[in-house]
Design an enzyme around this catalytic site. Structure first.
Site, PDB file in Angstrom:
ATOM      1  N   TYR A   1      -9.266  -6.644  13.106  1.00  7.41           N
ATOM      2  CA  TYR A   1      -8.654  -6.097  11.898  1.00  7.41           C
ATOM      3  C   TYR A   1      -8.627  -7.126  10.776  1.00  7.41           C
ATOM      4  CZ  TYR A   1      -5.354  -4.273   8.540  1.00  7.41           C
ATOM      5  OH  TYR A   1      -4.781  -3.839   7.371  1.00  7.41           O
TER       6      TYR A   1
ATOM      7  N   SER B   1       0.823  -1.219   0.000  1.00  7.60           N
ATOM      8  CA  SER B   1       0.000   0.000   0.000  1.00  7.60           C
ATOM      9  C   SER B   1       0.853   1.263   0.000  1.00  7.60           C
ATOM     10  CB  SER B   1      -0.921   0.005   1.231  1.00  7.60           C
ATOM     11  OG  SER B   1      -0.171  -0.155   2.413  1.00  7.60           O
TER      12      SER B   1
ATOM     13  N   LYS C   1     -18.549  29.155 -28.513  1.00  7.92           N
ATOM     14  CA  LYS C   1     -18.886  28.527 -27.240  1.00  7.92           C
ATOM     15  C   LYS C   1     -18.104  29.052 -26.040  1.00  7.92           C
ATOM     16  CE  LYS C   1     -20.591  24.527 -27.072  1.00  7.92           C
ATOM     17  NZ  LYS C   1     -21.833  24.038 -26.499  1.00  7.92           N
TER      18      LYS C   1
ATOM     19  N   GLU D   1     -19.881  21.977 -14.260  1.00  7.64           N
ATOM     20  CA  GLU D   1     -20.188  20.645 -14.805  1.00  7.64           C
ATOM     21  C   GLU D   1     -19.332  19.577 -14.122  1.00  7.64           C
ATOM     22  OE1 GLU D   1     -20.358  20.455 -19.233  1.00  7.64           O
ATOM     23  OE2 GLU D   1     -20.410  22.632 -19.067  1.00  7.64           O
TER      24      GLU D   1
ATOM     25  N   LYS E   1      -8.125   3.604   2.316  1.00 11.18           N
ATOM     26  CA  LYS E   1      -7.367   4.842   2.133  1.00 11.18           C
ATOM     27  C   LYS E   1      -7.658   5.560   0.828  1.00 11.18           C
ATOM     28  CE  LYS E   1      -4.197   2.907   5.180  1.00 11.18           C
ATOM     29  NZ  LYS E   1      -5.134   1.755   5.185  1.00 11.18           N
TER      30      LYS E   1
ATOM     31  N   ASN F   1     -18.149  27.366 -22.307  1.00 15.05           N
ATOM     32  CA  ASN F   1     -18.774  26.278 -21.557  1.00 15.05           C
ATOM     33  C   ASN F   1     -18.483  26.370 -20.062  1.00 15.05           C
ATOM     34  OD1 ASN F   1     -19.677  25.151 -23.989  1.00 15.05           O
ATOM     35  ND2 ASN F   1     -17.739  24.055 -24.261  1.00 15.05           N
TER      36      ASN F   1
ATOM     37  N   GLN G   1      -7.164  -1.996   4.453  1.00 18.34           N
ATOM     38  CA  GLN G   1      -6.153  -1.248   3.707  1.00 18.34           C
ATOM     39  C   GLN G   1      -6.808  -0.487   2.544  1.00 18.34           C
ATOM     40  OE1 GLN G   1      -2.106  -2.798   3.257  1.00 18.34           O
ATOM     41  NE2 GLN G   1      -2.512  -2.929   1.080  1.00 18.34           N
TER      42      GLN G   1
ATOM     43  N   SER H   1     -14.662  25.801 -27.151  1.00 24.92           N
ATOM     44  CA  SER H   1     -14.736  24.561 -27.914  1.00 24.92           C
ATOM     45  C   SER H   1     -13.687  24.610 -29.001  1.00 24.92           C
ATOM     46  CB  SER H   1     -16.127  24.427 -28.512  1.00 24.92           C
ATOM     47  OG  SER H   1     -16.076  23.571 -29.629  1.00 24.92           O
TER      48      SER H   1
ATOM     49  N   THR I   1     -40.711  26.153  -8.888  1.00 26.63           N
ATOM     50  CA  THR I   1     -40.970  24.790  -8.428  1.00 26.63           C
ATOM     51  C   THR I   1     -41.235  24.009  -9.706  1.00 26.63           C
ATOM     52  OG1 THR I   1     -43.338  25.160  -8.196  1.00 26.63           O
ATOM     53  CG2 THR I   1     -42.009  25.542  -6.229  1.00 26.63           C
ATOM     54  N   HIS I   2     -40.811  22.765  -9.732  1.00 28.35           N
ATOM     55  CA  HIS I   2     -40.910  21.942 -10.951  1.00 28.35           C
ATOM     56  C   HIS I   2     -40.193  22.597 -12.129  1.00 28.35           C
ATOM     57  CE1 HIS I   2     -44.146  19.800  -8.759  1.00 28.35           C
ATOM     58  NE2 HIS I   2     -44.473  21.022  -8.369  1.00 28.35           N
TER      59      HIS I   2
END
Ligand code: ARG
Length: 464
Positions: free
Chosen positions: A321, A27, A287, A294, A329, A289, A326, A281, A159-160
């Site tokens: 244990y 590890s 564009k 996002e 992490k 973006n 392990q 883009s 709403t909605h």
């Protein structure tokens, strides 16, 4: 390196561990980031061993000298991490022994890697929590700084995702302040359970040396010790709880991101996000973006995934244990990293939002956002709410056919729907009138939102 070199546990084995297995079980590649906490915990453990007469004062001095050098080597990037030494603990211990001899070998008295790793992870997480707590507050400050400028900037509340009632942009932003306030409460509550010392549990049953666990707890700033040795080395509920907290914060930020993305779309045109948070883009020159929001929305998925990973990791483990742990992490580190970077960038991004009040206002005027106000007006004149609702629904239909707002209808046109309507109706049909009337704690009236912001500022000052 041969099997013989890994003296920490190889004596019992007749053949070396297969190369592939070594790589599979090691590890160190990822747990080396626990090094500063591993050293901190070892120094406290050594100090306790010396106080209790388990190692000598000379041993302690040697361990301190060796650890100081190791710290330097790690800092300078000179420390050589060896896969053959499996993990961060064995790498450091081996180097210590090389540097200071027998004192290094005595460090592991009354301790096991099982309680050692649980301690390191808790120290790491406590440190991360303290940093994240500050970052939540920085984002909250940025939200307040933006909100305070817009208590009179009117936008449609939805709403909605359909226009519902007018609200101020400040009020909308302060909703996120509240979410983050609960998140801050959650992380601090979680910290209490993180901040307990496993050391002394040793492998699983405790140790026969006359140790003083409370002393180590105090040296390391823990609030107390884990009360059961089996539990201390085996449970990772504190990491799960933290990740659940993190998933919620990310979820809140993901919702806000979704709104920023919508608002930046020219169909809304409510805001602009500073260029440094957007990309163009390669093919469409027009564009811009909203990549950062996002990605925040996208990265929420991986944090949610980390939560499921940790829950699944734990669910089948018998006490105490198991090596499964392990695997705690990487998801934990990834969660901390993702959330840290997200909060940091978000505070800056919120500071870089340009609000476009005219577009917000136009949108609020388009969706009959004050229809409820008209109904409330009729109720105040004595009409039962259900009847008022029906009368206004018919008025909206009428206005819709004429392609105009309720406030554009003439008094006699409005009166077709209720004789209770008089010329004082126009003040409730305005956006400003609608806002001002919601004048109670939690409402969108500018006066209330200003009070909420003032209180939020006080809250943040109290946290520092
Ligand atoms: N690298 C291990 C972990 O992260 C350390 C503890 C190993 N203990 C053991 N008995 N193999 O969990």
């Amino acid at each position: 390196m041969t099997m013989q070199d890994n003296k920490t546990w190889s004596g019992r084995f007749a053949e070396p561990v297969a190369e592939l297995v070594k790589r599979y079980t090691a590890s160190v590649e990822f747990d080396k980031r626990l090094a500063p906490f591993d050293i901190q915990a070892s120094l406290a453990h050594a100090q306790m061993l010396e106080t209790c007469g388990i190692i000598t004062t000379q041993d302690l001095a040697d361990i301190r000298r060796g650890m100081a050098q190791i710290e330097q080597e790690i800092l300078n990037g000179q420390f050589v991490w060896l896969l053959d030494l499996e993990d961060v603990h064995l790498n450091i211990e081996k180097r210590l022994t090389t540097l200071v001899g027998d004192a290094g070998k005595r460090l592991h008295t009354g301790r096991s890697r099982n309680d050692q790793v649980a301690t390191d992870v808790r120290l790491y997480l406590r440190h991360a929590i303290d940093e994240l707590y500050e970052l939540i507050h920085s984002l909250q400050s940025a939200i307040i700084d933006l909100a305070i400028q817009h208590t009179n900037t009117i936008m449609p509340g939805y709403t909605h995702l359909q226009v519902a009632q007018p609200v101020s942009f400040a009020h909308h932003m302060m909703a996120y302040f509240e979410m983050l306030k609960r998140d801050a409460e959650r992380i601090i509550d979680c910290r209490k359970r993180v901040n307990r010392l496993p050391l002394g549990a040793a492998a699983l049953a405790g140790t026969s040396y006359p140790i003083k666990r409370e002393m180590v707890a105090e040296l390391l700033g823990f609030d107390g010790v884990c009360e059961n040795s089996l539990d201390a080395v085996s449970d990772r509920d504190f990491a799960i709880e933290f990740t659940a907290y993190a998933a919620l914060t990310m979820t809140h930020l993901s919702r806000m991101s979704e709104e920023l993305i919508l608002w930046m779309n020219p169909r809304f045109g409510f805001i602009d996000i500073a260029d440094r948070f957007c990309t163009g883009s390669s093919i469409m020159p027009q564009k811009k973006n909203p990549d950062v929001p996002e990605l925040v929305r996208g990265k929420t998925g991986r944090v949610n995934g980390n939560l499921v990973t940790l829950l699944t990791l734990m669910k089948g483990q018998p006490l105490a244990y198991n090596k499964d742990n392990q695997e705690d992490k990487e998801p934990l580190f990834d969660t901390v990293d993702t959330l840290t970077h997200t909060l940091r960038i978000y505070a800056d991004m919120v500071g870089g939002i340009t609000v476009k009040p005219a577009a917000m206002r136009d949108a609020a005027l388009q969706g009959y956002a004050t229809a409820t106000d008209l109904a409330d007006y009729l109720v105040k004149k004595g009409l039962p709410f259900r009847d008022a609702h029906e009368a206004v629904a018919l008025a909206v239909r009428f206005a819709e056919q004429r392609n105009c707002d309720l406030s554009d209808l003439k008094l006699d046109e409005l009166q077709q729907f209720s004789s209770l309507i008089a010329d004082d109706v126009y003040s409730v049909l305005t956006l400003e009138g609608s806002l001002a009337s919601r004048n109670h704690i939690g409402g969108t009236a500018p006066q209330q939102v200003e009070a909420a912001i003032a209180q939020a500022r006080k809250y943040l000052e109290g946290q520092n």
